[in-house]
Design a protein around this motif. Sequence first.
Motif, PDB file in Angstrom:
ATOM      1  N   UNK A 149      18.704  69.829  83.407  1.00 16.80           N
ATOM      2  CA  UNK A 149      18.507  69.552  84.696  1.00 16.80           C
ATOM      3  C   UNK A 149      18.801  70.379  85.951  1.00 16.80           C
ATOM      4  N   UNK A 150      19.244  71.346  85.642  1.00 16.26           N
ATOM      5  CA  UNK A 150      19.485  72.263  86.505  1.00 16.26           C
ATOM      6  C   UNK A 150      18.344  73.338  86.831  1.00 16.26           C
ATOM      7  N   UNK A 151      18.220  73.935  87.968  1.00 18.09           N
ATOM      8  CA  UNK A 151      17.200  74.996  88.221  1.00 18.09           C
ATOM      9  C   UNK A 151      17.629  76.251  88.752  1.00 18.09           C
ATOM     10  N   UNK A 152      16.965  77.287  88.516  1.00 21.00           N
ATOM     11  CA  UNK A 152      17.344  78.555  89.053  1.00 21.00           C
ATOM     12  C   UNK A 152      16.304  79.378  89.384  1.00 21.00           C
ATOM     13  N   UNK A 153      16.263  80.220  90.224  1.00 19.29           N
ATOM     14  CA  UNK A 153      15.103  81.275  90.538  1.00 19.29           C
ATOM     15  C   UNK A 153      15.374  82.508  90.311  1.00 19.29           C
ATOM     16  N   UNK A 154      14.416  83.227  89.543  1.00 20.07           N
ATOM     17  CA  UNK A 154      14.227  84.691  89.062  1.00 20.07           C
ATOM     18  C   UNK A 154      12.909  85.406  89.610  1.00 20.07           C
ATOM     19  N   UNK A 155      13.067  86.705  89.708  1.00 15.17           N
ATOM     20  CA  UNK A 155      12.013  87.589  90.317  1.00 15.17           C
ATOM     21  C   UNK A 155      11.328  88.124  88.928  1.00 15.17           C
ATOM     22  N   UNK A 156       9.886  87.750  88.626  1.00 15.59           N
ATOM     23  CA  UNK A 156       9.229  88.062  87.606  1.00 15.59           C
ATOM     24  C   UNK A 156       8.399  89.112  87.739  1.00 15.59           C
ATOM     25  N   UNK A 157       8.623  90.299  87.107  1.00 13.21           N
ATOM     26  CA  UNK A 157       7.878  91.519  87.485  1.00 13.21           C
ATOM     27  C   UNK A 157       6.675  91.494  87.004  1.00 13.21           C
ATOM     28  N   UNK A 158       5.488  91.690  87.676  1.00 16.98           N
ATOM     29  CA  UNK A 158       4.092  91.558  87.184  1.00 16.98           C
ATOM     30  C   UNK A 158       3.573  92.914  86.930  1.00 16.98           C
ATOM     31  N   UNK A 159       2.805  92.918  85.770  1.00 17.44           N
ATOM     32  CA  UNK A 159       2.219  94.020  85.144  1.00 17.44           C
ATOM     33  C   UNK A 159       1.061  94.551  86.009  1.00 17.44           C
ATOM     34  N   UNK A 160       1.300  95.895  86.349  1.00 16.70           N
ATOM     35  CA  UNK A 160       0.266  96.522  87.203  1.00 16.70           C
ATOM     36  C   UNK A 160      -0.855  97.353  86.445  1.00 16.70           C
ATOM     37  N   UNK A 161      -1.955  97.554  86.989  1.00 13.71           N
ATOM     38  CA  UNK A 161      -2.736  98.408  86.265  1.00 13.71           C
ATOM     39  C   UNK A 161      -2.399 100.045  86.339  1.00 13.71           C
ATOM     40  N   UNK A 162      -1.578 100.249  87.728  1.00 15.21           N
ATOM     41  CA  UNK A 162      -1.196 101.517  87.616  1.00 15.21           C
ATOM     42  C   UNK A 162       0.150 101.335  88.496  1.00 15.21           C
ATOM     43  N   UNK A 163       1.257 101.587  87.940  1.00 12.42           N
ATOM     44  CA  UNK A 163       2.534 101.456  88.643  1.00 12.42           C
ATOM     45  C   UNK A 163       3.024 102.656  89.058  1.00 12.42           C
ATOM     46  N   UNK A 164       2.565 103.799  88.836  1.00  8.01           N
ATOM     47  CA  UNK A 164       3.134 105.222  89.150  1.00  8.01           C
ATOM     48  C   UNK A 164       1.886 105.840  89.931  1.00  8.01           C
ATOM     49  N   UNK A 165       2.371 106.635  91.129  1.00  9.58           N
ATOM     50  CA  UNK A 165       1.424 107.539  91.850  1.00  9.58           C
ATOM     51  C   UNK A 165       1.864 109.028  92.148  1.00  9.58           C
TER      52      UNK A 165
END
Length: 289
Positions: A184-200
């Motif tokens: 019954x408890x809840x928590x929140x987390x940051x979910x990282x999304x996969x990027x087409x390009x994450x590095x430039x």
Amino acid sequence: MAPFKKHPHRQRIDLGGFQAFKVGGPHPLSDLYYRTMEMTWPTFVGLVTLVFIGINVVFGTIYASFPGAIANAVPHSFADGFFFSVETLATVGYGNMAPASHLGHSIAAFEILLGLFFTATNTGLIFARFSRPRASIVFSKVAVIGLFRGEPALMVRMASIRTRPLADVNAQLSWLQRVDEPNGGTYRRLVELTLVHSHNPMLSLSWMLVHLLEPGSDLLKALASNERFILAAMVSGVDTLLATQSQGSHSYGRKDILIDHQFADVVTDIEGILHLDLRRLHETRALDA
């Protein structure tokens, strides 16, 4: 009579545009250095001015309370005591007024010592404020869900506002997910999304952060629900002029995400020269039906 209750300290935090509060944390005065570093320049200058005036008011009152301690000062004159304090604290000493007794020399010596600490502290804080990294990245005010190479995608646009490029730039895109536990408890987390390009390797103009969407993804379900939705973008790189880390972040709520939209072009080629129009960074257009 009810006993006095100390209210827990509330601390406001900024998560790239989204505000939250921490309750029960330490008082801001427990970390004066960090507190002064996060102040705006007008607030910082005002605080230094108030402290400067306060120190001189105290010592000016002390000098005026001891007639004869300062040569050429009018007895019991707060104005003479105040201005002598200013000259002593700044180690200027114009020579018109000077300590005339052992007591006057003792008070002036203590104020000079205090002035050394005051000047050194302000010099260090001003240098630290000027030398800290500055945000050199601007994000689009909205994110869009449109088509990227024919596939549905979530897109955020950003650009560098400095004349020199950023090197070794890395990007992250994440959303705040609510997780319901079996108990019954809840928590929140940051979910990282996969990027087409994450590095430039080198960012000079603009950059589109693209996350391809799968049918029935949790992100789309969260957008369609009534729960709080937060999308966070973070970009960091190395300033090639200052050789310092430069970073920027921005957050988007549900109302900031436009569905079935595309970003307008911001880079144009005019006679072989690329032009980046930052005025159009936030401009979008609806997809054709």
